[in-house]
Scaffold this motif. Structure first.
Motif, PDB file in Angstrom:
ATOM      1  N   LYS A 148       0.828  -1.215   0.000  1.00 31.54           N
ATOM      2  CA  LYS A 148       0.000   0.000   0.000  1.00 31.54           C
ATOM      3  C   LYS A 148       0.858   1.260   0.000  1.00 31.54           C
ATOM      4  O   LYS A 148       0.520   2.251  -0.654  1.00 31.54           O
ATOM      5  CB  LYS A 148      -0.924  -0.030   1.227  1.00 31.54           C
ATOM      6  N   VAL A 149       1.948   1.226   0.735  1.00 35.46           N
ATOM      7  CA  VAL A 149       2.869   2.371   0.738  1.00 35.46           C
ATOM      8  C   VAL A 149       3.468   2.556  -0.657  1.00 35.46           C
ATOM      9  O   VAL A 149       3.525   3.674  -1.191  1.00 35.46           O
ATOM     10  CB  VAL A 149       3.977   2.173   1.797  1.00 35.46           C
ATOM     11  N   ALA A 203       3.659  -1.086  15.146  1.00 37.25           N
ATOM     12  CA  ALA A 203       3.502   0.013  14.192  1.00 37.25           C
ATOM     13  C   ALA A 203       4.896   0.478  13.801  1.00 37.25           C
ATOM     14  O   ALA A 203       5.813   0.476  14.640  1.00 37.25           O
ATOM     15  CB  ALA A 203       2.708   1.147  14.826  1.00 37.25           C
ATOM     16  N   TYR A 204       5.064   0.881  12.551  1.00 41.55           N
ATOM     17  CA  TYR A 204       6.396   1.168  12.012  1.00 41.55           C
ATOM     18  C   TYR A 204       6.344   2.394  11.115  1.00 41.55           C
ATOM     19  O   TYR A 204       5.352   2.622  10.407  1.00 41.55           O
ATOM     20  CB  TYR A 204       6.908  -0.028  11.197  1.00 41.55           C
ATOM     21  N   GLU A 205       7.441   3.134  11.100  1.00 45.53           N
ATOM     22  CA  GLU A 205       7.562   4.308  10.234  1.00 45.53           C
ATOM     23  C   GLU A 205       9.009   4.439   9.777  1.00 45.53           C
ATOM     24  O   GLU A 205       9.923   3.884  10.408  1.00 45.53           O
ATOM     25  CB  GLU A 205       7.130   5.573  10.989  1.00 45.53           C
ATOM     26  N   ASN A 259       0.865   3.982  -3.143  1.00 47.36           N
ATOM     27  CA  ASN A 259       0.643   5.424  -2.967  1.00 47.36           C
ATOM     28  C   ASN A 259       1.762   6.230  -3.617  1.00 47.36           C
ATOM     29  O   ASN A 259       1.511   7.234  -4.296  1.00 47.36           O
ATOM     30  CB  ASN A 259       0.526   5.743  -1.472  1.00 47.36           C
ATOM     31  N   PHE A 293       1.089  10.572   0.675  1.00 46.12           N
ATOM     32  CA  PHE A 293       0.922  10.526   2.129  1.00 46.12           C
ATOM     33  C   PHE A 293       2.123   9.838   2.765  1.00 46.12           C
ATOM     34  O   PHE A 293       2.779   8.997   2.131  1.00 46.12           O
ATOM     35  CB  PHE A 293      -0.362   9.777   2.485  1.00 46.12           C
ATOM     36  N   PRO A 294       2.417  10.174   4.014  1.00 41.66           N
ATOM     37  CA  PRO A 294       3.581   9.561   4.669  1.00 41.66           C
ATOM     38  C   PRO A 294       3.385   8.064   4.896  1.00 41.66           C
ATOM     39  O   PRO A 294       2.272   7.604   5.163  1.00 41.66           O
ATOM     40  CB  PRO A 294       3.678  10.315   6.001  1.00 41.66           C
ATOM     41  N   ALA A 295       4.492   7.330   4.774  1.00 44.53           N
ATOM     42  CA  ALA A 295       4.442   5.881   4.952  1.00 44.53           C
ATOM     43  C   ALA A 295       4.103   5.533   6.395  1.00 44.53           C
ATOM     44  O   ALA A 295       4.723   6.045   7.326  1.00 44.53           O
ATOM     45  CB  ALA A 295       5.786   5.270   4.565  1.00 44.53           C
ATOM     46  N   LYS A 296       3.114   4.667   6.566  1.00 47.98           N
ATOM     47  CA  LYS A 296       2.785   4.111   7.883  1.00 47.98           C
ATOM     48  C   LYS A 296       2.619   2.612   7.687  1.00 47.98           C
ATOM     49  O   LYS A 296       1.798   2.179   6.888  1.00 47.98           O
ATOM     50  CB  LYS A 296       1.487   4.711   8.428  1.00 47.98           C
ATOM     51  N   TYR A 297       3.414   1.868   8.398  1.00 48.86           N
ATOM     52  CA  TYR A 297       3.385   0.418   8.244  1.00 48.86           C
ATOM     53  C   TYR A 297       2.820  -0.227   9.518  1.00 48.86           C
ATOM     54  O   TYR A 297       3.027   0.287  10.630  1.00 48.86           O
ATOM     55  CB  TYR A 297       4.794  -0.132   8.034  1.00 48.86           C
ATOM     56  N   THR A 298       2.143  -1.346   9.337  1.00 52.96           N
ATOM     57  CA  THR A 298       1.648  -2.100  10.493  1.00 52.96           C
ATOM     58  C   THR A 298       1.880  -3.593  10.273  1.00 52.96           C
ATOM     59  O   THR A 298       2.018  -4.049   9.138  1.00 52.96           O
ATOM     60  CB  THR A 298       0.133  -1.885  10.710  1.00 52.96           C
ATOM     61  N   ARG A 324      -2.129  12.700  -4.438  1.00 51.87           N
ATOM     62  CA  ARG A 324      -1.552  13.135  -3.149  1.00 51.87           C
ATOM     63  C   ARG A 324      -0.618  12.064  -2.599  1.00 51.87           C
ATOM     64  O   ARG A 324      -0.928  10.870  -2.635  1.00 51.87           O
ATOM     65  CB  ARG A 324      -2.656  13.413  -2.124  1.00 51.87           C
TER      66      ARG A 324
END
Lengths: 423, 118
Positions: A339-340, A378-380, A343, A355-360, A353
């Protein structure tokens, strides 16, 4: 590729799409090729195609008509799920989102010309390429064992016929028989997977009255995922049936002999073993190596901001083939990374647009009926890698209701994530 | 606006109009869409839909989270954030979300239709 209704529809949208596609004004519709239809690849293909609404031409290169998930294959082994329940067709995914399904194997990638060459000698050009080949097994990592021995000593670390073979062999183990699992070294696909598998093997043996059997785990690692939870569960549910030996005790796997089902360690030689499950060392899938996207360690470095290869700005590497920082190699992680990447790809090709990467990630493991545990986080992007911002693991000694609820979550998660990937 | 947003997931039906609707959403200020930034919410929802189904289908121990009033959605996430409700997975997810992000998620999931058969 023949002209069909889908392409006419997509052509109708193209005039509108170019208004929002600064990267491709005056050009044909941008092309994204995804190699590999597992959790990462299927997710990336879907999210690029769905969210770009026809503005990007997406091709999924995947030889199979369906995908059998490694996740929950242990539940198949344990008798909780059928093989059909862990197998998912690509039909809905490809039709619903107008994804071109190339039922071929990607032979090699030409990074200079930005093309993927398929095994029928045809080629696909790309503007952005997603590589999600999963793992390849290191067939030379266990002395005496190789590709030609995977029937005698199955790995079952890629879901499919190997999974069915392992189950068949488990059902044939006589009461009092010994099972030896050779666990993999880090890094490998699904860190708790071998130990959930041990649990499911013990569950089946116990449920069928074969409680004199013993499962011996020969591990090259000193510690492993959810270790305390698994070991407490084995003592509680399967007393005397599971013995885990770390490298200081077994002193290394010296050799295996698939003809006689013998496993020799520095500590002991196991003869006439009823079932040997060899889970070897692993590396990124072949195509990633041949495209020179992998490091000497065997996996592919990525930019944690967008999953882009460190070696090529037009290629994204997701899932088990990448070096995921603090994330484990799991289906949940691959789905999140897909998904990251999607995007970022849409942004670069259509100006959508960013958006900032947010991983789970969460990994559930079943130890015995209604006794499941989980680990997650949760990971960034931070410090040049995917970094954990918060993690958790089930607590030792939780009550039965909590463990049952965790298994209910596990089953609900499976239904949710395969829907997210394949429909 | 909620109905227009629903077109995002119906590629086969009205592809061009869906594209225009999505573009309008992308270009509209968040204030015009309600409290939360719906497009941000759609992106963030990708974290949630690994478990919670967009269709609102309930499976196993994973509840539906679509078509809730925005305020209710925000209150539930806040209850995980402040520890009133305790689930490790949801607690971890809630800790990473700012107030704006929670409102964005509420706007997005709130715009999705409730399942026909609960």
């Amino acid at each position: 590729m023949s002209l069909n209704r889908r392409h006419i529809l997509m052509g109708a949208a193209a005039g509108t799409a170019t208004l929002y596609a600064p990267a491709v004004i005056g050009q044909a519709k941008p092309r994204v090729v995804v190699v590999g239809g597992g959790p990462g690849g299927a997710t990336a293909a879907k999210y690029v195609a769905r969210d770009s609404q026809g503005a990007i031409n997406v091709t999924l290169v995947e030889p199979g008509a369906s995908f059998t998930t490694c996740f929950h294959s242990n539940l198949y082994l344990g008798g909780y799920k059928t093989f059909e329940e862990i197998t998912h067709s690509y039909d809905e995914l490809t039709k619903k989102y107008a994804i071109n399904h190339a039922r071929k194997t990607a032979a090699f990638i030409d990074r200079e010309t930005k093309t993927v060459n398929l095994d029928d000698s045809s080629t696909l050009s790309y503007d952005k390429l997603v590589i999600a080949p999963g793992i390849d097994l290191k067939y030379d990592s266990v002395p005496g064992w190789g590709r030609e021995h995977e029937t005698a000593m199955p790995h079952a670390w890629k879901a499919g016929p190997q999974t069915q073979l392992l189950k068949k062999r488990l059902m044939e183990v006589p009461d009092g028989g010994v099972i030896v699992m050779i666990a993999p070294p880090n890094p490998y696909r699904c860190p708790p997977g071998p130990y959930e598998r041990v649990s499911m093997m013990a569950h089946v043996l116990k449920a069928t009255g074969r409680t004199r059997c013993k499962i011996i785990v020969l591990d090259p690692k000193e510690t492993y995922s959810k270790q305390g939870l698994f070991q407490a569960g084995w003592e509680q549910h399967y007393p005397g049936m599971v013995e885990w030996l770390g490298p200081k005790i077994h002193d290394g796997i010296k050799s295996v002999d698939p003809r006689t089902n013998t496993v020799e360690t520095g500590f002991e030689t196991y003869k006439n073993v009823a079932l040997v499950n060899v889970i070897p060392a692993q590396m990124a899938g072949r195509i990633a190596h041949e495209a020179k996207l992998a490091d000497p360690g065997g996996f592919c470095p990525i930019d944690p901001v967008n999953m882009k290869s460190r070696h090529d700005p037009n290629i994204f590497v997701i899932g088990d083939a990448c070096i995921p920082g603090d994330m484990p190699k799991s289906a949940f992680a691959a789905n999140s990374q897909g998904k990251v990447a999607a995007n970022a790809i849409r942004h670069e090709l259509t100006g959508s647009r960013l958006f900032p990467a947010k991983y789970t990630n969460t990994c559930w493991s079943l130890i015995q009926t209604d006794d499941a545990v989980k680990v997650g986080g949760a990971y960034e992007p931070k410090d040049g890698k995917i970094s954990a911002t918060e993690t958790y693991v089930s607590k030792p000694g939780e009550d039965a209701a909590a463990r049952k609820q965790t298994q209910a979550e596990n089953l609900g998660w499976y239904a949710g994530i395969v829907t997210d990937m394949f429909s | 606006m909620r109905n227009g947003g629903g077109n995002v997931f119906r590629i086969a039906a009205g592809l061009v109009s869906g594209l225009l609707a999505a573009s309008a959403l992308a270009n509209a200020p968040a204030s015009a869409l309600g409290k939360g930034d719906r497009e941000l919410g759609e992106y963030l929802s990708s974290m949630c839909v690994a478990c919670h189904q967009l269709s609102g289908r309930v499976s196993g121990g994973i509840p539906a989270i679509v078509a809730w009033p925005d305020d209710q959605f925000v209150a539930v996430i806040q209850s995980y954030k402040d520890g009133t409700r305790d689930n490790e997975t949801m607690r971890t997810i809630s800790h990473r979300l700012s107030q704006d992000e929670i409102e964005a998620l509420a706007a997005y999931f709130g715009s999705l239709p409730a399942p026909k058969t609960p």
